[in-house]
Design an enzyme around this catalytic site. Structure first.
Site, PDB file in Angstrom:
ATOM      1  N   CYS A  97       0.843  -1.215   0.000  1.00 43.69           N
ATOM      2  CA  CYS A  97       0.000   0.000   0.000  1.00 43.69           C
ATOM      3  C   CYS A  97       0.867   1.249   0.000  1.00 43.69           C
ATOM      4  CB  CYS A  97      -0.907   0.022   1.239  1.00 43.69           C
ATOM      5  SG  CYS A  97      -2.009  -1.384   1.343  1.00 43.69           S
TER       6      CYS A  97
ATOM      7  N   ARG B 257      -7.819  -4.416  -3.005  1.00 43.20           N
ATOM      8  CA  ARG B 257      -7.373  -3.252  -3.797  1.00 43.20           C
ATOM      9  C   ARG B 257      -8.356  -3.049  -4.948  1.00 43.20           C
ATOM     10  NH1 ARG B 257      -2.291  -2.708  -1.634  1.00 43.20           N
ATOM     11  NH2 ARG B 257      -1.502  -4.682  -0.842  1.00 43.20           N
TER      12      ARG B 257
HETATM   13  C1  BEZ Z   1       0.599  -4.600   1.874  1.00 39.57           C
HETATM   14  O1  BEZ Z   1       1.807  -4.779   1.905  1.00 39.57           O
HETATM   15  O2  BEZ Z   1       0.100  -3.565   1.447  1.00 39.57           O
HETATM   16  C2  BEZ Z   1      -0.314  -5.665   2.345  1.00 39.57           C
HETATM   17  C3  BEZ Z   1       0.067  -6.983   2.158  1.00 39.57           C
HETATM   18  C4  BEZ Z   1      -0.761  -7.988   2.617  1.00 39.57           C
HETATM   19  C5  BEZ Z   1      -1.944  -7.675   3.262  1.00 39.57           C
HETATM   20  C6  BEZ Z   1      -2.324  -6.346   3.409  1.00 39.57           C
HETATM   21  C7  BEZ Z   1      -1.511  -5.359   2.960  1.00 39.57           C
END
Ligand code: BEZ
Length: 237
Positions: free
Chosen positions: A53, A136
């Site tokens: 993110c 997402r």
């Molecule tokens: C992330 O790195 O954005 C992420 C990875 C796995 C679950 C939720 C967020």
């Protein structure tokens, strides 16, 4: 009632964007009314202070002016609270480097949605993937508040930002020129001349109808539009 029966209907392409008011890092928003006359990318991310993110927010923020040049505003959302959002965005600016980006300030609104009301309305919670986080999701909403494209990615894969910008340009080009865009289209490539209603129109009649038109068959006709003409029409800034 089964879980499926209880789940709210997910918005679809062609639907009016579900309305909501929410607190954001830039104040209250009344969505989509506040964005009338503009395109909006409404997107969700799973959680603040997570690496994928973070890379996405830095990329969105770095590309924001390019989206604005196509009259397209960015609005983010996660089920975290406002103070988490503020602390995360400050950390991004002060500490995080990613590719050639650093000192990145996120100035587009990030919605707090601790109740998950908005995320549920938009079908951003996909229980098979996570019950406590949004996937997402990316909603492309047009100036009349109509959902025009929806793209979903899972938690583990960051979005392709070239594609997001390509979709913005493609939607606007399709509207402005009343054409369709073929696979992997980019400005400057030939566009598809819609043949709806022209079934049975002979290839040579189609070919006479529009300058530069070429038909492989009655259902597959293309015409050139230069990149300059596309950009002159859709680029606002
Ligand atoms: C992330 O790195 O954005 C992420 C990875 C796995 C679950 C939720 C967020």
């Amino acid at each position: 009632m089964s879980d499926e029966a209880a789940a709210p209907a997910m918005p679809r392409i062609g639907d009016a964007a579900p309305a909501f008011t929410a607190v954001t890092t830039q104040g209250m928003i009344n969505f989509p009314a506040d964005y009338e006359g503009k395109w909006v990318i409404l997107f969700s991310h799973p959680a603040d202070f997570t690496p994928v993110c973070t890379s996405e927010f830095m990329t969105f923020a770095t590309m924001q002016d390019e989206f604005l040049a196509y009259n397209t505003e960015l609005v983010g959302l996660s089920v975290d609270g406002l103070y988490s959002h503020i602390a995360w965005l400050r950390t991004i600016k002060e500490k995080i480097r990613f590719r050639d980006m650093e000192n990145v300030e996120v100035t587009f609104p990030l919605i707090e949605d601790i109740t998950m009301n908005v995320a549920r309305k938009y079908g951003m919670i996909m229980p098979g993937e996570a019950t406590t986080k949004a996937v997402r999701a990316v909603f492309f909403i047009d100036p009349k508040g109509i959902i025009r494209t929806i793209i979903y990615y899972p938690l583990s894969v960051g979005r392709n930002f070239d594609e997001l910008l390509r979709v913005v340009k493609a939607l606007q080009t399709a509207d402005a020129f009343e054409v369709a865009l073929p696979a992997d289209w980019r400005p400057g490539e030939r566009v598809i001349v819609p043949t709806a209603g022209s079934c049975g129109v002979a290839k040579d009649r189609m070919e006479g109808a529009v300058e530069g038109i070429e038909c492989e068959d009655w259902f597959f006709c293309t015409r050139p539009i230069s990149a300059e003409e596309v950009e002159a029409t859709i680029r606002k800034g």
